[in-house]
Design a protein around this motif. Structure first.
Motif: not given
Length: 478
Positions: A60-64, A178-190
């Motif tokens: 999660l920290v890595g995603l951010f 949850f982290t995986a879901a945030i990773g997918v969401a972040s990719h789509l948002v960007h």
């Protein structure tokens, strides 16, 4: 006028770890987590829970670190934080209070008051204004409250959730899911919403001056962090007189992220950040991946010098004549100009690039929407006039072209620049002197990447290898 010491160069690099958002996030999360459990650090049982928790929170920290969430994307971070609270039914209010307290202490009091007082002479009461600047800051630094706080709180809540009781497979799987879901969401948002990066010139620089140079020397004055709209508001009689005698470009765009070392690297190589390798002021790999204008000049038997503060050394190495940035804001530009005079007297370079810092620092310390910012631009006009008169008296303006520009503008908040909010994106740009046409105004979009090939065209040398900038031919006599 002192050069930057070895200590200052190292200190500047260490400071950028806390200044740049990507590096600040993991440092702040880990530090806050350890402080929250200070009384438990000597207990073996605590580390039995903490180490697995740190390992599970690391993705999660890595995603951010990977995703900036600039400007209009910050809403996603607050949505992630709310989703965690709802799905896990977990919020740690004491840790949240500690994190907010530490964050505000670091940004408002340590950085915004103590640091700026010691470095620039800012008043001890600067915190009375600085807290508001932090709250509205939109850039890519640690001072971006609306980005850094939800990132930190979410990572800390995950850590506290994992150490609250013995870790089981279900809790670990829930956090990783949850982290995986945030990773997918972040990719789509960007991918869907991140649509304001500049369009850079493509392909190699096509125009090369293989004939006679248009100028014996080029002097580039860069007013660091100068907003185009505030530049137009300022009373600057000398610069305006020179602009009428030369060419003015009204729509010159900076690069993303709009950070000083990133921008100077693109200006003086003619390539975007992804290619020259400098993508923040925190330079993990010293030097550029491509040639700079200084390399191009050396190939042609000519020379160039960049006068600026310590962090430019990270990109340009020995081509920088550094000046200490630990000086009152009323003195820093005078010190930089004194160093530029010394370089001209001692080395007589064909290219001199001079960074002026006081406008940028004023925006960082006091904000851009206050009278002091415009007043600092007006002071800069007088300093530029005095420098140019000195150059003329010494003969350095004979057959010389002068370029005046900014590397980036500044947005709201603490002189924000990085994510290209309004005020950051477009910069002042004017040319006059030898080889430059008079009375030209160009409104079509141009890029700061165009600086390097234009310098080379004026001096009659090949542009840096790999340059994709365009020669600003509308302004040149050819």
């Amino acid at each position: 006028m002192k050069p930057a010491s070895r200590f200052e160069i190292v200190a500047a690099r260490l400071w950028n770890v806390l200044n740049e958002g990507k590096s600040f996030h993991p440092v702040f999360v880990l530090g806050t987590f350890l402080l929250a459990h200070l009384t438990e650090l000597a207990e073996v049982g605590f580390w039995g829970r903490a180490l697995p928790a740190l390992a599970l929170a690391a993705p999660l920290v890595g995603l951010f670190v990977l995703y900036d969430f600039p400007l209009r994307l910050r809403w996603a971070l607050w949505a992630y934080l709310a989703a965690f609270a709802v799905l896990f039914w977990f919020v740690d209010l004491p840790v949240a209070a500690l994190a907010l307290g530490l964050y505000l202490f670091f940004t408002v009091f340590f950085w915004g008051t103590l640091y700026y007082h010691l470095r620039t002479g800012a008043p001890w009461t600067n915190f009375l204004r600085f807290w508001r600047l932090v709250l509205e800051n939109p850039d890519s630094t640690s001072g971006n409250f609306l980005e850094q706080v939800p990132k930190a709180l979410l990572a800390l809540f995950v850590l506290e959730y994992l150490v609250a009781e013995p870790l089981g497979a279900g809790r670990a799987a829930a956090v990783l899911g949850f982290t995986a879901a945030i990773g997918v969401a972040s990719h789509l948002v960007h991918r869907r919403f991140f649509d304001w990066k500049p369009a850079y010139p493509e392909g190699p620089t096509r125009e090369v001056n293989r004939g006679e140079p248009l100028a014996r020397r080029v002097i580039v004055v860069v007013i660091d962090g100068c907003r185009l709209d505030r530049f137009r508001e300022a009373k600057k009689p000398y610069i305006e007189r020179m602009m009428r005698r030369g060419a003015v470009y009204e729509t010159v765009e900076t690069v993303y992220p709009a950070r000083t070392v990133v921008c100077f690297s693109s200006m003086l190589t003619g390539v975007p950040p992804e290619r020259h390798g400098i993508t923040s002021n925190l330079v993990l790999r010293l030097g550029l991946k491509v040639e700079s204008v200084f390399d191009a000049l050396r190939r042609a038997g000519k020379s160039g010098r960049l006068v600026g503060i310590a962090h430019l050394i990270d990109a340009f190495g020995d081509d920088v004549a550094s000046v200490t940035s630990v000086a009152h804001n009323d003195e820093i530009d005078r010190n930089l100009i004194a160093a530029a005079k010394r370089e001209l007297d001692e080395k007589d370079p064909d290219l001199l690039v001079l960074q002026l810092l006081a406008v940028d620092q004023n925006g960082h310390v006091r904000g851009t929407y206050y009278p002091e910012y415009v007043e600092r631009i007006e002071i800069t006009d007088r300093l530029v006039e005095d420098f140019m008169r000195w150059c003329e008296e010494r003969g350095y303006l004979e057959d010389a072209a002068v370029i005046l520009m900014a590397d980036h503008g500044q947005g709201r908040g603490i002189g924000a620049h990085g994510h290209l909010s309004e005020g950051e994106r477009f910069v002042p740009f004017a040319m006059w002197g030898s080889g430059v046409r008079e009375g030209v105004v160009v409104r079509e979009p141009r890029s700061i990447l165009d600086l390097a090939p234009t310098i080379c065209y004026l001096l009659g040398v090949e542009p840096p290898s790999g340059s994709s900038g365009r020669v600003l031919g509308e302004a040149l006599l050819r």
